[in-house]
Design an enzyme around this catalytic site. Structure first.
Site, PDB file in Angstrom:
ATOM      1  N   TYR A  64      43.228  55.255  62.013  1.00  0.00           N
ATOM      2  CA  TYR A  64      42.930  55.195  63.605  1.00  0.00           C
ATOM      3  C   TYR A  64      43.748  54.434  64.399  1.00  0.00           C
ATOM      4  CZ  TYR A  64      38.601  57.475  61.426  1.00  0.00           C
ATOM      5  OH  TYR A  64      37.893  58.220  60.944  1.00  0.00           O
ATOM      6  N   HIS A 122      40.070  58.042  52.445  1.00  0.00           N
ATOM      7  CA  HIS A 122      40.168  58.865  53.488  1.00  0.00           C
ATOM      8  C   HIS A 122      40.241  60.291  53.326  1.00  0.00           C
ATOM      9  CE1 HIS A 122      40.698  58.549  58.264  1.00  0.00           C
ATOM     10  NE2 HIS A 122      39.928  59.557  57.850  1.00  0.00           N
TER      11      HIS A 122
END
Length: 294
Positions: A64, A122
């Site tokens: 992010y 992830h």
């Protein structure tokens, strides 16, 4: 410096008592604030706003690019670090034992903390086994309190659970009223893996905010369609991380624990499930795999 701990009222404090006990005994809030697609420049403000209205869990990721903003907001909040549950994720480029090990330390530095409460892999690609060994080591060293995975399908996490020392504590997957992940949930429950939702508001797709079933149920309780949908997930023991960059909406998303959906309501919402992803295509799709490899 604003001390949010003294500003929160009793009702807000009660909200953070809604927790899920993970398979290693760690208590995790059932609702948190997600910062996916929150720009690095906005992350500090957004997380500060979220903490100020009562959130006590923040979900970020290396990919992010906003870990520093999250760390700054937590540092400046005036809250005790132990009162905040911090979730982070290792990106594919950092998979493999050595890279993952280094990336965990880098995330700790960016977040300005000695430990991360929950760290996930992830995506289910690349050298995830090497990365998992690094997570297991970090867990034993106390750098992370719990470890888990994200976007893993049943074949992925069943394989993981049977071929690693530590079973994942959490699987974070696309989950909302239109994709309730009933098949994945069955196998997660069998293995004691907690179900965590990303995209619990379906990113507004498929007429989410005006859905007639959700709005009709909401009228009974004086709640919005979004609040009904979020409450539905928490009543199914799904951990949620709704995202908004607006403080008022953050508050609304948190204000879901003063009512309980009836069995009839729950059944009506269950029928909205299509069993298909709405936001992200299947991670078994070869084109999606190609995209991540790029």
């Amino acid at each position: 410096m604003t001390n949010f701990a003294t500003e929160n009222n009793k009702e807000q404090k009660n909200r953070i008592m809604n927790t899920i006990k993970l398979n290693n005994g760690v208590e995790m809030p059932i609702i948190g604030y997600g910062v996916f697609q929150v720009s690095p420049n906005e992350a500090e403000r957004c997380v500060s706003d979220a903490l100020s209205v009562g959130y006590r869990m923040v979900d970020t990721a290396q990919a992010y690019g906003n870990e520093e903003g999250v760390g700054e907001a937590i540092k400046k909040s005036g809250l005790d670090r132990h009162d905040i549950f911090l979730v982070d994720k290792i990106w594919i480029a950092n998979y493999g034992y050595e890279r993952a090990k280094a990336s965990i330390d880098e995330s700790l530095r960016k977040l300005q903390t000695d430990y991360i409460d929950l760290m996930l892999l992830h995506q289910p690609y690349g050298d995830r086994y090497g990365a998992w060994r690094a997570l297991e080591e970090a867990y034993k060293l106390g750098k992370v309190r719990a470890i888990g995975v994200s976007n893993f399908y049943p074949d992925h996490f069943i394989d993981f659970a049977h071929n690693n020392e530590i079973t994942p504590a959490v699987n974070q997957i696309e989950t909302h009223v239109f994709q309730q992940q009933q098949i994945s949930r069955k196998y997660m429950d069998e293995l004691g893996i907690a179900h965590m939702a990303w995209g619990p508001l379906a990113e507004g797709k498929n007429g989410f905010f005006t859905n007639p079933v959700l709005t009709a149920i909401g009228k009974k309780y004086g709640k919005t369609a979004a609040q009904v949908a979020l409450r539905y997930l928490t009543q199914r023991n799904v951990i949620i991380i709704p995202k908004s960059t607006h403080k008022e909406r953050m508050q609304q998303n948190l204000d879901i624990f003063d009512f309980t959906l009836s069995p009839e309501d729950m059944d009506a919402i269950l029928k909205l499930d299509t069993g298909k992803n709405l936001i992200m295509p299947s991670h078994h799709d070869p084109e999606i795999t190609k995209m991540f490899m790029g």
